[in-house]
Design a protein around this motif. Sequence first.
Motif, PDB file in Angstrom:
ATOM      1  N   PRO A   1       0.653  -1.231  -0.115  1.00  9.18           N
ATOM      2  CA  PRO A   1       0.001  -0.011  -0.050  1.00  9.18           C
ATOM      3  C   PRO A   1       0.793   1.361   0.162  1.00  9.18           C
ATOM      4  O   PRO A   1       1.927   1.323   0.582  1.00  9.18           O
TER       5      PRO A   1
ATOM      6  N   CYS B   1      -4.717   3.797   2.122  1.00  6.26           N
ATOM      7  CA  CYS B   1      -5.489   3.604   3.221  1.00  6.26           C
ATOM      8  C   CYS B   1      -5.990   5.045   3.590  1.00  6.26           C
ATOM      9  O   CYS B   1      -6.963   5.123   4.180  1.00  6.26           O
ATOM     10  N   HIS B   2      -5.591   6.173   3.163  1.00  8.51           N
ATOM     11  CA  HIS B   2      -5.957   7.320   3.755  1.00  8.51           C
ATOM     12  C   HIS B   2      -6.593   7.929   2.516  1.00  8.51           C
ATOM     13  O   HIS B   2      -6.053   8.166   1.486  1.00  8.51           O
TER      14      HIS B   2
ATOM     15  N   ALA C   1     -11.135  -0.748   4.840  1.00  4.12           N
ATOM     16  CA  ALA C   1      -9.941  -0.226   4.358  1.00  4.12           C
ATOM     17  C   ALA C   1      -8.771  -1.468   4.210  1.00  4.12           C
ATOM     18  O   ALA C   1      -8.303  -1.513   3.286  1.00  4.12           O
ATOM     19  N   CYS C   2      -8.628  -2.173   5.091  1.00  4.81           N
ATOM     20  CA  CYS C   2      -7.644  -3.224   5.103  1.00  4.81           C
ATOM     21  C   CYS C   2      -8.182  -4.395   4.304  1.00  4.81           C
ATOM     22  O   CYS C   2      -7.438  -5.068   3.571  1.00  4.81           O
TER      23      CYS C   2
END
Lengths: 350, 305
Positions: free
Chosen positions: A139, A144-145, A204-205
Amino acid sequence: MLSHLIKRPQWSFRALLIALCLLPGWVFAADMGNCLLCHKYPGLSRIDKNGKMKLMFVNEEIFNKSVHSKVKCEGCHTDITKIPHEPAKSVDCLTVCHIIEPTSEQKFSHKSVKKFIDESVHSKVDEDGKLKKFSEDMPTCKDCHDNPLFRPLAFVKKVRPGIAEDAMGRCRVCHEKEDFIFRFYNHITTRLHKSRSPLNIAEACGKCHDDKELVKRHGLTVMAGSSYEETFHGKAANLLSETIPDCLDCHVVKGKSVHQMYGNDDPRSSTHPNNRGAICNSVDCHPNASVQFANYQVHPVFNRDQSPVVYWFTTFFYILTGGTLLPLMLILFLDLLRRLFPNATFRRRK
Amino acid sequence: MAKYPRIKIINGEKYFFRFDMDLRIQHIFLAGTVVILVLSGMPLKFSDASWAPYLYSMFGGITMAPTVHKVTGAIMLLLFGYHLFWIAKVIYKNHYLPMKREGTYSTKAFLMRILKLPMVPNKKDLRDIIDLMKYLFYFTNVRPNGDEYTWKEKFDYWAPFWGMFIIGASGVIIWNKELFTQIIPGEVINFLLIAHSDEALLAGLFLFIWHWYNVHFSTSVFPMGTVFLTGYLNEELMREEHYDYYVKVMKEEGYEKEILPPHGGGHAPSCSDYSSKDDDGDTSSDTVSELEASDELAKEGGTAA
């Protein structure tokens, strides 16, 4: 009155100034470069080289409630220097931006994150600095953000998301600038809890960790997101619990950041078999739980090769359920049907 | 037993005693807790279903519903404990003490007597199931005559009995997992969770489809069976579901002359020869003639099938 203003431009300028002062302070916070001149239009979009449509619209109201609202557009989009501009490059989050970090009085950057990431399980490179196999799967920041909205906590007797006017009242005693109070309160309290709900984090994960192909080629043992969903933790997250442990509560070492996650076989990792017990029996979770409590599989797999016992146990209940209900449903159905022809029979009538 | 006459006559209709107040209250508690437990538990089992959050929020959502579930479960377990006590009491009072008094008590005789209790499954249940299959697949036009408790009722009793044991035990352990895992390994909780929720789904479907069909929705009782409230079953349903027992009670209570033929199913129009099916062979001539009379009637209007 209007003609009066037109005749005397300095008055109209003053009127405009007064009007501007009456507007909430944050309206002009980020858009010094006048980017919204174009980007305020909801339809602003283009088809990129890959044939994908990209929306360029910036909703100012939403942006101003996000953690980056104080950062100028060109603070991140450094390649844009004039309007109109060429297609913008994608943003590098490690850019040194114009914001001055108040404690060090240096220009702010997320660069320090890189050091942590490079040491973590999500690093693109191995210990020797060589690119890992399938490093392109690892990632990057934006996987993720996003640009998260402020998610302040309301303090003073009630802990719930939102702004506590009681707390803001205390700030106002000494601090005058409403904009500053608003932002400072948000800045601090948003970071006192997660900016995402447990479900959000699991999703998200799961973007990578529930990707069958990806899980396979990296030799991971479980589909992390969907197996989490099989436990009470995941189910409660599905039902929007804010307090239930999500991925990060167990996989991030207490006091460290999410960027410092290690593999299960790394002794520094919180999920290493030697450290696992300590996650579960922390004061916030299951105090007084024994170490073997942590043997509970938080990522249960029901498949035949990986967990044959669980598989057959589950199958037993499927068979029990089907074996009980199907014959009974059949009887029920036949009974309903029989009631239409109560006397019919193939054989000799008794 | 004087408190509950076996046959009550209200406005000329006979009603047959089934369940005393104690059992009826137990049943109300059981039914109530089952409904609450299923409604507050299923949203968790199917947490990604679209309806789950709505149903769950009726019980206070994730902050409150688990507490509701646990308290209700505790009530159900207390009920289960009480029921076990009740069984022990009934057996002690009605079987153990009398045997002791008569001096016929031996462990073997006592066990045999327990095995012959009306709620214990027996060979007749198996025969009845086979006969019902014959009836449902149109191999005969006569439904089997039920005893005091039919196989369906025994199933309805023993299935939740086993379910309550499995679900209750696993529920208590999952509830107090920190305590129990001082002894048992953590992996066991995984299995208990599967057992708890899968068994609960089975119990829920079983009760809300099968049990409710038999006691409320079947065309014989629709819109609602009332025996769980009144404790007494009307004569029509008694003749339909418990004919053997009906005949027995009618005889024992001195209504031998008023025994009516079986009702419902293939019986009503052509309820032919109860006498020949009756193993005792002691059906009174009055009953037989009455049966024959109704047979005549049936022939007139029963040719439709």
